[in-house]
Design an enzyme around this catalytic site. Structure first.
Site, PDB file in Angstrom:
ATOM      1  CB  ILE A   1      36.691  32.196  15.402  1.00 17.91           C
ATOM      2  CG1 ILE A   1      36.941  33.513  14.772  1.00 17.91           C
ATOM      3  CG2 ILE A   1      35.983  30.978  14.928  1.00 17.91           C
ATOM      4  CD1 ILE A   1      37.364  33.362  13.351  1.00 17.91           C
ATOM      5  CG  ASP A   2      34.512  28.469  21.364  1.00 18.01           C
ATOM      6  OD1 ASP A   2      35.332  27.203  21.134  1.00 18.01           O
ATOM      7  OD2 ASP A   2      34.142  28.558  22.637  1.00 18.01           O
ATOM      8  CB  THR A   3      35.391  25.177  16.698  1.00 24.79           C
ATOM      9  OG1 THR A   3      36.058  24.729  17.680  1.00 24.79           O
ATOM     10  CG2 THR A   3      36.070  25.845  15.519  1.00 24.79           C
ATOM     11  N   GLY A   4      33.642  25.499  19.688  1.00 25.94           N
ATOM     12  CA  GLY A   4      32.949  24.827  20.806  1.00 25.94           C
ATOM     13  C   GLY A   4      31.662  25.497  21.147  1.00 25.94           C
TER      14      GLY A   4
END
Length: 307
Positions: free
Chosen positions: A184-187
């Site tokens: 899960i990559d918030t970027g």
């Protein structure tokens, strides 16, 4: 003196197995039992070879490193140079800690005696070699060992923190389902510019059995725009699901990513199952993670409903 090779093998087999399991725990690896057993047997057989005088040439530093490297590959696989070195570091740190502990306990319990010509003669009648460790040796070995300890355990800490953002991903298209691990990559803010549909990214090799071989080569070379322009030369069962997503790479201009429209994507995170139907799956031609911890990058909006 009678030497029982079977007992020597068994003891070293158990010790090597315990060290490998401890190293696996430090590195948060779950190796199969047969791999641990095979690696332990390989290491124990090397110790048995020490009893054969004709094989004395095998006990050089280089060959010892090669044998321990082989044990790591057998137990955990290679997984890339960085992963291999970290696994090797964990193995050596545990080995040194165990050896140091055994050495310390032995001499702590040793009965008083006298040193005669470099040999400790104990009151119980036993013999032990006196160990002379110079200040220079301690200084030169302490700093590398401290650095190795720090690198291994800080690497394990970072990996443990990263696992909080890992989730199981199940992608469904018709009767086909692909399962992998995603980060899960918030970027990740990649959207389809026309429909504003979020795009998650997956390694194309996960679907190598469904994609034409010529397509895989184009994806690896980032030539998907040419692939779409010449579509029709290779048959593809999901041709109506193809999308072309523009994106801007690091220090590069605008590029294109080939994406597919799945029926649904199911994300399992913290024992919560989230179903997404409005999502695109982009195909990346490389490896998203060097050590293979994950094979997909999850768009953050796909797990928002978890909160």
């Amino acid at each position: 003196m009678v030497v029982y090779l079977d007992l020597i093998f068994l003891v070293n087999f158990l010790i090597d197995g315990a060290i490998l399991l401890a190293a696996a725990r430090i590195r948060h690896i779950r190796p199969s039992w047969w791999r641990i057993a095979a690696s332990s047997a390989f290491g124990a057989s090397y110790v048995v070879m020490m009893m054969v005088p004709s094989l004395s040439f095998m006990f050089t530093i280089v060959l010892k490193c090669l044998f321990s490297s082989a044990m790591i590959v057998i137990a955990f696989g290679f997984g890339g140079l960085q992963t291999f070195l970290r696994n090797m570091g964990a193995f050596y740190v545990v080995s040194f800690a165990v050896a140091g502990g055994m050495f310390g306990i032995y001499y702590f319990l040793q009965s008083p005696g006298e040193v005669m010509n470099g040999i400790l003669v104990t009151r119980s009648g036993g013999l032990a070699h006196r160990v002379n460790i110079g200040f220079l040796f301690v200084t030169l070995t302490f700093i590398p060992l401290l650095w190795l300890f720090r690198a291994v355990f800080f690497g394990a800490k970072r990996k443990r923190e990263m696992t909080q953002y890992l989730a199981k991903v199940k992608i469904r298209i018709d009767d086909y389902e692909s399962v992998c691990t995603g980060l899960i990559d918030t970027g990740n803010q990649l959207y389809d510019p026309l429909t504003r549909t979020p795009v998650m990214v997956i390694e194309a090799t996960q679907w190598s059995d469904m994609l034409p071989e010529s397509w895989m080569a184009r994806i690896r070379q980032s030539e998907v725009d040419q692939l779409v322009a010449g579509i029709g030369s290779d048959s593809f069962v999901w041709q109506d699901r193809l999308r072309l997503i523009p994106y801007r790479g690091v220090n590069r201009g605008t590029q294109f990513m080939l994406a597919l429209k799945p029926d649904k994507v199911v994300i399992v995170h913290n024992e919560t199952e989230i179903v997404n139907e409005r999502v695109l799956v982009g195909l990346d031609g490389g490896k998203l993670c060097a050590d293979g911890s994950y094979q997909a990058i999850i768009h953050p909006t796909l797990v928002q409903m978890e909160a």
